[in-house]
Write a protein that holds these residues in place. Structure first.
Motif, PDB file in Angstrom:
ATOM      1  N   ILE A  77       0.844  -1.203   0.000  1.00  0.00           N
ATOM      2  CA  ILE A  77       0.000   0.000   0.000  1.00  0.00           C
ATOM      3  C   ILE A  77       0.876   1.248   0.000  1.00  0.00           C
ATOM      4  O   ILE A  77       0.614   2.218  -0.722  1.00  0.00           O
ATOM      5  N   LEU A  80       2.269   1.725  -3.417  1.00  0.00           N
ATOM      6  CA  LEU A  80       1.263   2.273  -4.329  1.00  0.00           C
ATOM      7  C   LEU A  80       1.199   3.792  -4.225  1.00  0.00           C
ATOM      8  O   LEU A  80       1.176   4.503  -5.240  1.00  0.00           O
ATOM      9  N   SER A  83       4.659   5.395  -5.587  1.00  0.00           N
ATOM     10  CA  SER A  83       4.807   5.368  -7.046  1.00  0.00           C
ATOM     11  C   SER A  83       3.834   6.317  -7.729  1.00  0.00           C
ATOM     12  O   SER A  83       4.145   6.874  -8.783  1.00  0.00           O
ATOM     13  N   SER A  84       2.655   6.517  -7.126  1.00  0.00           N
ATOM     14  CA  SER A  84       1.674   7.431  -7.722  1.00  0.00           C
ATOM     15  C   SER A  84       2.168   8.875  -7.723  1.00  0.00           C
ATOM     16  O   SER A  84       1.831   9.648  -8.620  1.00  0.00           O
ATOM     17  N   GLY A 137       8.186   2.670  -3.308  1.00  0.00           N
ATOM     18  CA  GLY A 137       7.371   3.038  -4.455  1.00  0.00           C
ATOM     19  C   GLY A 137       7.911   4.234  -5.198  1.00  0.00           C
ATOM     20  O   GLY A 137       7.754   4.360  -6.417  1.00  0.00           O
ATOM     21  N   VAL A 414       0.744   1.111 -10.223  1.00  0.00           N
ATOM     22  CA  VAL A 414      -0.462   0.815  -9.446  1.00  0.00           C
ATOM     23  C   VAL A 414      -0.752  -0.682  -9.475  1.00  0.00           C
ATOM     24  O   VAL A 414      -1.033  -1.303  -8.442  1.00  0.00           O
ATOM     25  N   TRP A 417       2.014  -2.647  -7.308  1.00  0.00           N
ATOM     26  CA  TRP A 417       1.900  -2.598  -5.856  1.00  0.00           C
ATOM     27  C   TRP A 417       0.582  -3.185  -5.367  1.00  0.00           C
ATOM     28  O   TRP A 417       0.512  -3.699  -4.235  1.00  0.00           O
ATOM     29  N   LEU A 418      -0.464  -3.117  -6.180  1.00  0.00           N
ATOM     30  CA  LEU A 418      -1.692  -3.823  -5.822  1.00  0.00           C
ATOM     31  C   LEU A 418      -1.448  -5.325  -5.774  1.00  0.00           C
ATOM     32  O   LEU A 418      -1.977  -6.035  -4.900  1.00  0.00           O
TER      33      LEU A 418
END
Length: 499
Positions: A77, A80, A83-84, A137, A414, A417-418
């Protein structure tokens, strides 16, 4: 061999910087993935002891398993979220500054986890793991982009393959550090958890001595002298005006290039199948079973019937095997091609998972069957490292044009990492319910991905982005008229494709 040695001398600055980026990048991520395995029993015991001290009764086994799975999966999480935000932070502050600040975040997270046992707080482990995920991330895409931008074309293949090498090296070092004779004991496991801050500290101290990437200095800062100085530091003395001219042409071309947003990319029919391939490749890497084996190696080997005292030593062979395989991948990827390594790798991994399932089913029948299970696990890791691990990184960068690369990598991150979160959360319960038949799920996913790759992914070896785009246009538009997309960069530059 002579050519490699001459390149090593000429590009020693480049090799040094790749090492610094790798140690503070994918190395520490691999370290955390493998080292968490050695803390499984200790952290579970610590959670139970802490709960008993606070509330006067022990945790139910299912609740303890849930807390452990959250401890593992919260890393995903955080990844995620990190990285976003990588695209925005990189554009605003540059890769070098982002990495330096990211190292501080990792050091703080490591300190929090290292103090959790003293503070008698398992929540500190959760907070630290979440912060580590954010740092991971952010640093992984920065590592890939930085390496790509500082590498000349002749070193591009080698440079991009170092990401999987450092990833595997981190896993192997994590397994070695996790031995009970070192940091994997009941008393020292907090130090093992905190040691992920050491690679970040190394990068924090050494990275300031290296330059920003030459394209960033010239294209975003307009610093011609800084660009020339960075090139000389990384590539040695020589005539590099041709490379600088190529960056200038790229800068001129980008004035008329629109960088798509995530939503625009998803709506753009010209890149539909490229995006499908990105999602398929990224999801398969996470859901092929490799992370499940590393996250829960102890459980897998216990199911194979090995003595618990031997398991920590046996897992070393798994990590070292992947490390050797990544070196092999860098030498065969240009010979066999990306599609062959992906399609063949998926097929062999599918067969090996079937073999693992059979040997685990028969482990009580023959005394030598557990050893067969271990051999198949090692072969599975070798095939993964020599095939899909390196080929996926190359394909993801080669099928994307400049205009759609940033949003596509956000989407890929996304999905990545999900996948880490899903595996970390669900695999303990899957193992609990299905036992050794859990690997059948990964078999189905590998078989499906292999069919998709065989039917729809063009071979990218030795092809320009124009040729690759033309092949994808046959899928994107089929018999329809193929429009000429003038606002996207297709020129082949001297620098390695931006990741």
């Amino acid at each position: 061999m002579t050519g490699f040695l001459s390149d090593l001398v000429q590009y020693q600055g480049l090799f040094q910087m790749i090492s610094v980026l790798g140690i503070g990048g994918t190395f520490q991520i691999g370290f955390q993935i493998s080292s968490i395995t050695y803390m499984s029993q200790h952290v579970k015991a610590f959670i139970n002891e802490t709960w008993l001290e606070r509330y006067g009764y022990p945790l139910h086994q299912d609740n303890l398993l849930l807390l452990w799975s959250i401890t593992v999966s919260i890393f995903g999480i955080g990844g995620l979220l990190g990285s976003s935000g990588s695209r925005y932070l990189t554009a605003k502050y540059g890769k070098k500054k982002c990495l330096l600040c990211n190292n501080l975040l990792m050091i703080v997270a490591a300190s929090i986890m290292g103090c959790s046992k003293t503070a008698r707080s398992f929540e500190m482990i959760l907070i630290g793991r979440f912060m580590c995920g954010i740092s991971a991330g952010l640093c992984v895409p920065l590592h890939h982009q930085y390496v790509g931008e500082i590498s000349p074309r002749k070193m591009c293949g080698f440079a991009t393959s170092t990401a999987s090498f450092f990833w595997s090296l981190g896993k192997a070092i994590g397994q070695i550090s996790g031995q009970r004779e070192l940091l994997g004991s009941q008393a020292l496991w907090p130090m093992l958890m905190a040691s992920c801050g050491l690679p970040a500290l190394v990068q924090l101290v050494t990275l300031p001595f290296f330059p920003e990437s030459p394209p960033y200095l010239l294209m975003h800062k307009g610093d011609h002298e800084g660009c020339k100085k960075a090139i000389r530091q990384l590539w040695g003395e020589g005539h590099h005006q041709a490379e600088i001219d190529d960056i200038m042409r790229e800068k001129a071309t980008m004035k008329n290039t629109k960088i798509l947003s995530v939503l625009e990319l998803m709506k753009e029919p010209a890149f539909r199948w490229q995006l499908y391939m990105i999602v398929t490749l990224t999801a398969t890497i996470q859901l092929c079973g490799i992370n499940a084996i590393y996250f829960y190696t102890f459980e897998v080997l216990q199911a194979a019937g090995f003595d618990e005292r031997m398991i920590s030593y046996l897992t070393l062979s798994v990590g070292l095997s992947e490390l050797v395989a990544t070196v092999l991948c860098s030498s065969i990827i240009e010979r066999l091609g990306r599609k062959v390594l992906l399609r063949g790798g998926y097929s062999i991994m599918c067969l090996l998972l079937a073999g693992i399932t059979v040997t685990l089913s028969l482990q009580d029948w023959y005394f030598w069957m557990p050893y067969c299970s271990l051999c198949l696990i090692i072969l599975f890791v070798v095939v993964f490292g020599a095939g899909p691990a390196g080929a996926t990184i190359s394909v993801r960068s080669e099928i994307l044009q400049l205009s759609c690369r940033p949003p596509a990598f956000v989407i890929g991150a996304v999905v990545n990492w999900l996948g880490v979160f899903v595996i970390g959360t669900t695999f303990p319960f899957i193992v609990e319910r299905l036992k050794h038949f859990c690997f059948l799920i990964f078999m189905v996913l590998l078989f499906t991905s292999g069919i998709v790759i065989h039917l729809f992914l063009p071979e990218t070896k030795g092809k320009s982005i124009v040729e690759i785009t033309e092949e994808f246009n046959k899928l994107n538009f089929k018999k329809k008229h193929i429009p000429t997309i003038s606002n996207h960069v297709t020129e082949d530059y001297a620098f390695c494709t931006r990741l």
